[in-house]
Each structure stands twice: as C-alpha cells, then as structure tokens.
Design an enzyme around this catalytic site. Structure first.
Site, mmCIF file in Angstrom:
data_model
loop_
_atom_site.group_PDB
_atom_site.id
_atom_site.type_symbol
_atom_site.label_atom_id
_atom_site.label_comp_id
_atom_site.label_asym_id
_atom_site.label_seq_id
_atom_site.Cartn_x
_atom_site.Cartn_y
_atom_site.Cartn_z
ATOM 1 N N GLU A 32 0.871 -1.178 0.000
ATOM 2 C CA GLU A 32 0.000 0.000 0.000
ATOM 3 C C GLU A 32 0.907 1.227 0.000
ATOM 4 O OE1 GLU A 32 -3.506 2.266 2.551
ATOM 5 O OE2 GLU A 32 -2.672 0.381 3.305
ATOM 6 N N ARG A 259 5.267 -12.179 9.818
ATOM 7 C CA ARG A 259 5.903 -10.875 9.637
ATOM 8 C C ARG A 259 7.364 -10.939 10.078
ATOM 9 N NH1 ARG A 259 3.342 -5.916 9.387
ATOM 10 N NH2 ARG A 259 1.067 -5.941 9.290
ATOM 11 N N LYS A 269 4.091 1.222 9.943
ATOM 12 C CA LYS A 269 4.251 2.419 9.113
ATOM 13 C C LYS A 269 3.626 3.636 9.791
ATOM 14 C CE LYS A 269 2.964 0.569 5.066
ATOM 15 N NZ LYS A 269 2.652 0.494 3.615
#
Length: 675
Positions: A32, A259, A269
């Site tokens: 994204e 992850r 983020k």
C-alpha cells in the site's frame, strides 16, 4: 545435497506434484503506497520475487491504492526505487485503482443477487452489532433492504451525494459466523479525497479485503502470499472470489507467513510516520530508520539485506529477529568489498621530532586484503600527524596495547614510533605527543627493523594533507528491545537520546576527496562508512554503517550476544523470542481489544501455543486473577495442548474450573469449551 525448502516452497512443490502447471505460476508483491518500505517488507519482497526467480514465473508489483487519504505518489516512487535497488524486476506494474470499475461492477452484481446491501448505521453501531468472538452478531436493521433501494443508494454514494461515514456497502454473509470477518464485512465506504491516480473520479473506495482478492483474480495470481494477520481473512478472501469465479480461469490461493519484526525498532508504518512528522528523525530515509531507504543511506547493500532475509527465513509464526543478525550480514558483505582507508575522528596531534621537516613520503596501502586484485592507493606521510586521542595514554600500563610514553607501536603501513614526551595546556589537556621514529622500520621494506614485534598498530592521517569531514555515528533508535509492546507506555518513551553522534571535525586521508555514494569504505579500526547525500563540494559527510564487531551485546548484558553468528548455525532460533513470551506479550493487550482485533489476537495465541510445552505453561496456572489477559492466553494455550493429546490432569482441571468462575466472559466461554 538436497535443497532445503521453506514451507511456502513446499506448498508450491505439492501443487506442482498434484498437476498444477508450472507455466501458470504467478506471484505479486502488493504494497500500500502509504509509507516507505521497511526491513519487514524486505521479507515479502525477497519471498515473492525469489519465487519468481526460482520458478521462472512473472511477479507483478501491485499497489493496493484503495485509501486516497493516506496514499501519495511519493510513496509509489520510493517503493519502486527500493525494489529495483534490491535487484528485483517486476513483470507488470499494476494498481488496484486500475480495477475500480470492475470492482464496482461486481459489487453491483452482488447487490442484484441480494448478497450485499447499503447500511447507514454509524461505524460504532456496526462494530457493536458485530458481536464478539464468543457471542453472535445481530443483523443490521438495513440488512433486508430491497436490492433496488441499495442499488439506488450505492449509485448516489458513487456520485458523491453523501458525506463520508453516512453510508457503507456491506456484503450479506453470516452474522453468526464464528469468524468475525464473515459477519457482513464492509465492501465500500465513502472517502471524499483526491486520489493520486484517479483524481476526483471516485467518491467510493473498496475495502482492502474486497480489492485484494479480486485483484489477484484479475491478474491470475496463483499464490497470494500474505502475512499472518490475514489468516483469519482467508475464508472471506475465498468467499469473495466464489461470487465472481469463472471455472475456466485460474483461482488464486491465499497462504500466510510470519511478519519480519526487528528488535530495537518499530515496524508499523503509522509509528514510523509519527517519527517523521514529529521530526524525531530527519525523514523516511534517516539512517536510523528501518526503512530500506534509510538502510541504503546508512550504507547497507542489497546483498546484505537479501542475505539477512535468507538467514532469518520464512516462518509460520510471528517472531522478533535480533538486529545483530542484520548487522552481521552487512559486516560480512562489506568486509569483502569495502575499500580500506584511514580517518581520525577524535584527533590529537603527533609530532615525529626526528623526521625531516618538509619531507613527504607516499606510502602504498592495500585497498582490500580480501580481494587480491583490488589494487592499492597512496597515502601521504609527514612529520606531523593526527592519531585518535584514545590511542594514547601517558602511562598505559601492561594491558594497554596502544601508544604510551616510552613504548613503541607501528603506524599503519608506515614506521615504528616511540612516544617521548607530551605538550599540555593549562588545564592539563594533551595538545601534542612528541615521538621519534625508526627510519629503518618502514612497513613492507623487508628490513630487519621492520620485522620487530610490537603490541599495537595505529591508524593516522597527515595533518598537512588531511581533508576535514563531518562523520555521523548511529546507534539503535530505541533502548528497549520491543518499544511498542508496552500497553501502559508510548513507544516514544524508549527513544535512545544518543542514537546520533555527529562529529563535525573528523580528518580523513586525501584519497577520500574523490569518494562516491556507491563506494563503501572501512575506516581502519573504526568501522564501515559510506558517503551521505548531504555531501557537497568542499563538504564531505560520512555515515557509519556498522562497527567492525558487535559492541552492543557487551554494553547490554540483557541482550543475547550474537557476535559474528555463522550462517550454518540456527540463527533463526537465536534471534527469536520464545513462543511463551509472545503469548504473554499478546495476552497483556487482550483486555484492550474487541471485535476482529480480539479474534486475530486470540488466533495468534493459538498459533504460538503449538510450540509451548506443558512444563512451560503449568507455572502460569496461578496467574493473579487481575491479570485477565494473561489468564486468557494461558487458557487458550491449554486448549491447544489438550487438542494435541495432553492428558487433562488435576492441575489443568483446577485451572479450567477457576476460569469458569471468573467474571470475564471470554474466560468463562473458553473454559466451558474445555469441559
């Protein structure tokens, strides 16, 4: 030798063995564009593009740009730059926004088939009527709205007639599903914001779950690889594809991996953006940041990051990898490739009193002893030099192996010197060290004098020829191993106040006047350094990438020492927190979660419990009743142990009974399930 496969590769190999055609393999990396990529994303990049290289299959770069309020072209450009720098090429550059019209048309189809409806409840009302992981949801009062009415409202939503938050489009699935993601999830919401690609064409934007799986289907991605938090979304991923699936086309398969988390930093983020916006760091590419841009600016190489991803591996459960493993990878790479030079960061003047005034010699220095064909360069030597202040003590004692009065050391690639006296100011600070040298001891001359053994070798620069530079030394950004794992504290409270030390008057050998951004350097005895983007004509700025050895472990005894781990060892086991520790960390947060976040956290605990033994768990049966989250974590883990064959002994029965009598509803419900 048999190739070792990760579990994702095993899945693909099994599919191929069962008749899946290799030429239909297709992967994607779907960031994204709402921030810069970080070292955690490197795991997904290396996995997806690595699979593409292994199977000679195309890999798409697809930007999931479905939230214009947070996405920017700057992030798109940075992501493309980072992936290319890592050495990967994508087959097609795609965007979820490329498919907005198709996604809209499919949503209209769902409404016509009475599989979607427009809801006008508030977000708080929708969240409340979704229920909890232990109680079923209740239907929206608009769930049975006529399709014609939903079609009209959806069209008006698209045309911008309504304010953000006033209406949403929801899929009509199952409000009593044990999977909360299936309880009539939102398909579209209204966002009145300019999109970086489609401008103001759209006022409605698809939710990630709707856009992601359908985009995979449009692109005919064979294996959609996601991180573990999307495991609970897999059922919804499949349901969405079921609604539009054409059996003549390939059906994507979603699979999940862990992850990549790194110690002494944050990987969210949102939190990294907070550091940037609050000017705690100089930007997304600040060399202290875990972003790929920051690591590149600090001097990390694509080879080191890809090696790190390979050593850390692809795991089935979330874990924390120690940053020392990343530092090991860059040291190993730079040791082979960096040019050796000399620089003095904390200078004190050294005068060789018996060296002729005005004389200059040019000594030959090897560029890299690890590379026999790397060549040499010349270094000027003269009567007055700078050495490091900490390399001299008037009385060093028997355990000080550098320069002290009356003792002899070698100057790197030059001569033996002996300290004779010092010059001090009124405060007693040493201003000059006066030495004598042995003219017969020149390094490489082969003379008998040059073969003498001395305790130490010092680096130096000639004062008359030295160039001045700014050198930035970096340390970990946080003092805490997991700065964002504390419920009661903000991660900012763990900032390292000494994460940056800027040395404004460092002195370098003149060879570095022609340094380039691409070249890496070992400042002898000090560490590895790289030229910074802030450099300009007449002003050089160097960043310290990493020291020559791991000194952090020595300073912080609570941190597991990982000084120079060998790739052959189980580095993954060394660098991860235990499964029980992860369960306890998640448990601390449980009572602050609800809805889908609570369900995801509980599923994570069950995942980690697969690696927990009864002997580890039993001491926690007596956890205080006020520590509800921890007790839930222990109870969920007990359930996994029992499912896997653990005998229900008296201690387990007593613990389950105590949970049945607890005031917490989740504890009661989960305990009842265990009998």
């Amino acid at each position: 030798m048999t190739e070792s496969l990760n579990f994702i590769e095993h899945i693909i190999e099994e599919d191929l063995a069962n008749g899946f055609h290799k030429e239909k393999l297709r992967f994607r990396f779907p960031p994204e564009p709402n921030g810069y990529l970080h070292i955690g994303h490197a795991a997904s990049i290396c996995l997806n593009f690595g699979l593409g290289e292994k199977y000679n299959a195309p890999v798409n770069l697809r930007f999931d740009d479905t939230n214009p309020s947070k996405e920017e072209q700057e992030y798109v450009d940075a992501i493309k730059r980072d992936i290319a720098w890592l050495g990967f090429s994508w087959a097609n550059e795609c965007y979820a926004s490329d498919y907005f019209q198709q996604l809209h048309d499919w949503a209209v189809q769902l409404i016509k088939e009475d599989k979607a409806y427009v809801d006008q409840q508030t977000s708080e009302q929708i969240a409340a009527q979704k229920g909890t992981p232990t109680t079923v949801g209740t239907a929206s009062p608009y769930r049975n709205r006529p399709s014609s009415e939903s079609l009209d409202l959806f069209e008006r939503m698209k045309n911008g007639e309504f304010a953000a938050g006033s209406y949403v489009l929801r899929a009509k699935i199952d409000m009593s599903s044990p999977n909360m993601h299936m309880r009539d999830p939102i398909l579209y919401r209204i966002i009145n914001a300019h999109h970086h690609r489609t401008g103001n064409k759209w006022c409605i934007y698809p939710m990630y779950d709707w856009a992601h799986g359908e985009s995979d289907y449009i692109e005919q991605v064979s294996h959609s690889l996601c991180t573990l938090e999307f495991k609970a979304h897999r059922e919804l991923y499949d349901w969405y594809i079921d609604q539009i699936y054409d059996s003549k086309l390939l059906r994507p398969k979603q699979r999940e991996f862990a992850r990549r988390n790194l110690s002494y930093t944050v990987m969210s983020k949102r939190k990294l953006l907070e550091l940037v916006q609050n000017k705690v760091v100089a930007g997304w590419d600040d060399p202290r940041m875990p972003t790929i841009s920051g690591l590149r600016r600090r001097g990390y190489t694509p080879t080191s990051i890809r090696k790190f991803s390979d050593l850390a591996g692809i795991a089935k459960r979330d874990n924390v990898t120690d940053v020392s493993l990343l530092e090991f990878c860059i040291r190993e790479d730079l040791n082979k490739t960096a040019t050796r030079v000399m620089a003095v960061l904390n200078p004190v003047k050294l005068v060789i009193t018996n060296y002729p005034e005005g004389k200059v010699e040019f000594l030959e220095m090897e560029n890299n002893p690890e590379q026999p064909d790397s060549g040499t360069h010349e270094v000027p030597f003269s009567r007055e030099l700078y050495i490091e202040r900490e390399d001299f003590k008037e009385d060093g004692g028997k355990n000080f192996f550098r320069l002290s009065l009356g003792n002899e050391v070698r100057l790197k690639s030059a001569y033996f010197i002996k300290a004779e006296s010092v010059v001090k100011d009124e405060a007693g600070t040493i201003l000059e060290i006066h030495c004598t040298y042995d003219p017969e001891s020149r390094s490489g001359s082969g003379s008998e004098a040059s073969q003498r053994k001395v305790k130490g070798t010092l680096h130096w620069v000639s004062i008359a020829h030295a160039i001045k530079a700014v050198v930035r030394e970096y340390d970990r950004l946080f003092l805490e191993e997991a700065p964002d794992s504390h419920e009661e504290k903000n991660f900012m409270e763990f900032m390292n106040p000494n994460s940056l030390n800027s040395i404004n008057e460092a002195y370098l050998e003149p060879f570095l006047a022609n340094a380039t951004l691409d070249e890496k350097y070992q400042f002898q005895r000090l560490g590895y350094f790289t030229l910074d983007l802030d450099s300009s004509d007449g002003k050089l700025v160097f960043n310290k990438t990493v020291g020559l050895k791991d000194t952090w472990a020595k300073q912080n005894t609570e941190t597991p020492a990982q000084n120079q781990p060998k790739p052959q060892t189980s580095v993954q086991a060394q660098s991860q927190r235990s499964a029980l520790n992860e369960i306890q960390q998640i448990g601390k947060k449980l009572t602050n979660l609800s809805g889908e976040k609570l369900e995801t956290a509980m599923n994570s605990i069950r995942e980690f419990a697969e690696d927990v033994t009864y002997d580890e768990l039993e001491p926690l049966f007596g956890t205080a009743s006020k520590k509800t989250g921890t007790r839930i974590g222990v109870l969920l883990s007990v359930g996994v142990l029992l499912k896997n064959g653990q005998v229900k002994n008296q201690a387990i029965s007593d613990f389950i009974e105590s949970c049945k009598n607890d005031e917490n509803e989740i504890l009661k419900v989960e305990a009842e399930k265990l009998g």
